[in-house]
Design an enzyme around this catalytic site. Structure first.
Site, PDB file in Angstrom:
ATOM      1  N   LYS A 206       0.857  -1.187   0.000  1.00 55.16           N
ATOM      2  CA  LYS A 206       0.000   0.000   0.000  1.00 55.16           C
ATOM      3  C   LYS A 206       0.894   1.238   0.000  1.00 55.16           C
ATOM      4  CE  LYS A 206      -4.087   1.535  -0.458  1.00 55.16           C
ATOM      5  NZ  LYS A 206      -4.872   1.176  -1.632  1.00 55.16           N
ATOM      6  N   SER A 411      -8.368  -0.298  -5.531  1.00 52.58           N
ATOM      7  CA  SER A 411      -8.682   0.145  -4.176  1.00 52.58           C
ATOM      8  C   SER A 411     -10.199   0.320  -4.037  1.00 52.58           C
ATOM      9  CB  SER A 411      -7.934   1.443  -3.852  1.00 52.58           C
ATOM     10  OG  SER A 411      -7.006   1.226  -2.822  1.00 52.58           O
TER      11      SER A 411
END
Length: 625
Positions: A206, A411
């Protein structure tokens, strides 16, 4: 306001008053011009564009090809165009519709692709693939396709290469740089300023927050980025090479040995492109114009060849209103842009406004299936769940829900797709990035250096636990981190539910990592590879409605005021008067200044859109230019 007493003060006061009056006069003239255009639009409207027999259809997309054009108030758009900062976008559906109509239109004899104003391909390769497929179908009708450009960037040539003939200006250049991207990193600058950036995240990959906590790209981020970029580049060069009847090895040789080949032609990039088989012939603009005149004939003004642009062509052939139908329907809802909380207009995905579109389809008895067309890097986790929950409700009431991923569905873009009955993606879709993060900057150190301090009292330890001017308490930081971890667990759970995987299986391929559609399909995050049309056909099949069904795009309904102003300005633009006004308001510096302002505005918009009520975000930060 009192007038200054000194001579110097009076002098500058008069200068200021002169500037002020001039500014007010300019605004008044602009308003008067727009009013006159309104009146003319009310009293008369332009005729529908004329299509000459044997004319060429010109596809000349401007700016970036998008799933959905960003909405701006028509007057605001006119003002932004005058400043050179308006969004420069072309709807892919306008292009596809024009190609489809022209394929069977006897008045259209040839298609000309002009790529001079086309920008960007980085996160939109799938859109170019859709266009290439439509153009190939156009060619199957027996009509020729010709591409022309002053020069070619690789994205421009990727589209142009599908044509039967490709021409370039003798002073043009063709070069392929591959796919890549740089981020700007701020850690040291923030440290020097004393700004504390509190980051909360889950996932090895991430990397959305890395620019604020590092001065370079992590090895994990480099690994993930090279993986999906490599897949996109592989597809792009395979298709491009096939279009020009060469092998991938020949294409790679041209790219890797470009400098040596360039020097061998004494720096003549145009000649090199012809020698290597990428360009069929070099032509000046005048030579190309004459070539087309010889092919299709002169236009009425006797200054060029018979042709019509795709927007005017659609005005002439596309029905003005969508007729009601009694057929079973597949509803298509486009979700394009950042995902934010609340209601937004086209170009940004509002959680509430998108949920209302889904609700509209859910409550329509004729709609048997919903296709969510996603082109989004994500954003607010809360808004993403609002959208996904409304889709889940539609499923519980018997509607089929299919997600169709465009250029990017990562996402939050993956979150809203995850529990669909079926997920379709292009091989070149950027997807995955299953992870969430939180980020809170605090400014206590720079303020303290300036002698500014914060102090106070509260009835609990949470009252003053977070203050941007005074920092975050350890307990509050722990609370946010646990919330992020819980959010990630929920993300894994809903993906596992939608994809028939265990939470542990999802975690192994999640961790915030971005995948290409091809890899996502291999890993089970995507069910099928294909375009929007494939997804619509599959949705109809899953809904058992046969082959005789309608397809309806569910869109926000414009207000009466929006329709009135839009039609008036479009009429004025069709008559050429609005363009003249905009040209007079523009100047030679506008392009450069507008570009800089536009880039800065994009950065500001990303952070303005960070409005999640829990400060929790599912955003890949993986789309660049």
């Amino acid at each position: 306001m009192s007038q200054p007493n000194s001579m110097i003060g009076k002098f500058f006061y008069r200068i200021w008053k002169t500037i002020d009056v001039a500014g007010r006069l300019m605004i008044g003239l602009i308003a008067l011009t727009i009013f006159v255009l309104f009146v003319r639009g009310c009293t008369s409207g332009p005729d529908l564009p004329k299509i000459d027999d044997g004319a060429a259809l010109i596809l000349a997309p401007k700016g970036i090809i998008v799933e959905q054009e960003t909405y701006l108030d028509p007057i605001e758009r006119a003002m932004q165009e005058a400043q050179g900062i308006a969004p420069n976008e072309t709807s892919i559906y306008d292009l596809l519709d024009a190609i489809e109509y022209a394929k069977n239109d006897d008045r259209i004899s040839v298609m000309v692709i002009n790529v001079n104003s086309l920008q960007g391909v980085y996160a939109g390769i799938s859109k170019y693939q859709d266009l290439r497929e439509a153009i190939n179908e156009f060619k199957e009708s027996g009509k020729k396709v010709i591409a022309v450009g002053d020069y070619y960037m690789q994205g421009q040539f990727y589209l142009a290469s599908v044509a039967d003939e490709v021409y370039m200006n003798p002073y043009g250049m063709l070069m392929f740089e591959g796919l890549g991207g740089n981020n700007t990193y701020f850690k040291s600058a923030l440290d020097n300023l004393g700004v504390n950036v509190h980051v909360f995240r889950v996932g090895t990959f991430k990397s959305a927050v890395e620019p604020f906590i590092r001065d370079d790209m992590s090895e994990a981020a480099k690994e993930a980025n090279m993986e999906w970029m490599g897949d996109l580049w592989k597809h792009m060069k395979q298709e491009l090479a096939a279009s020009r009847n060469m092998s991938v090895e020949e294409f790679d040789d041209f790219v890797e040995n470009y400098l040596a080949k360039f020097e061998a032609t004494n720096g003549d990039s145009g000649e090199l492109a012809v020698q290597e088989g990428f360009i069929d012939k070099l032509m000046t603009r005048g030579e190309f114009r004459q070539y087309m005149i010889d092919m299709v004939g002169l236009n009425e003004d006797k200054d060029s060849y018979k042709a019509i642009g795709h927007k005017n062509y659609l005005k002439a052939v596309r029905p003005l209103v969508e007729l009601p139908t009694n057929k079973d329907t597949v509803a298509v809802i486009v979700a394009k842009g950042e995902i934010v909380d609340g209601s937004r207009k086209e170009g940004v995905i509002g959680g509430d406004s998108t949920a209302r579109l889904i609700q509209k389809a859910r409550l329509d008895d004729k709609v048997k299936a919903i296709v969510l067309r996603v082109d989004s890097p994500g954003g607010s986790a809360f808004a993403s769940e609002v959208i996904r929950n409304e889709l889940e409700r539609a499923q519980s009431e018997g509607k089929i829900v299919v997600a169709s991923m465009g250029g990017v569905a990562a996402s939050g873009g993956y979150w809203i797709s995850a529990t669909s009955d079926e997920i379709w993606a292009h091989p070149t879709t950027i997807t995955g990035s299953i992870g969430i993060f939180g980020m809170v900057p605090t400014f206590e150190e720079p303020l303290n250096k300036l002698g500014v301090y914060r102090d106070g009292v509260g009835t609990t330890k949470w009252t003053l636990a977070f203050d941007p001017m005074d920092g975050i308490s350890p307990e509050f930081a722990q609370l946010i981190q646990r919330n992020i971890e819980h959010g990630y667990d929920r993300f894994l759970t809903l993906v596992g539910k939608g994809r028939n995987m265990t939470k542990e299986e999802v975690d192994q391929i999640a961790q915030g990592r971005v995948w290409s559609g091809e890899d996502a399909h291999r890993l089970g995050l995507v069910d099928q590879l294909g375009d929007l049309e494939d997804a619509i056909e599959s949705a109809a099949k899953l809904a058992n409605i046969g082959d005789d069904y309608a397809v309806k795009f569910i869109k926000r309904e414009l207000s009466a005021e929006e329709i009135f102003i839009r039609n008036l300005l479009e009429n004025a633009k069709a008559e050429g008067k609005l363009d003249a006004v905009i040209a007079q308001l523009s100047n030679g510096e506008t392009d450069i200044i507008g570009h800089v302002l536009g880039r800065a505005q994009k950065i500001v918009n990303i952070f303005n859109n960070f409005n999640d009520p829990n400060h929790v975000y599912a955003h890949c930060m993986c789309v660049g230019e």
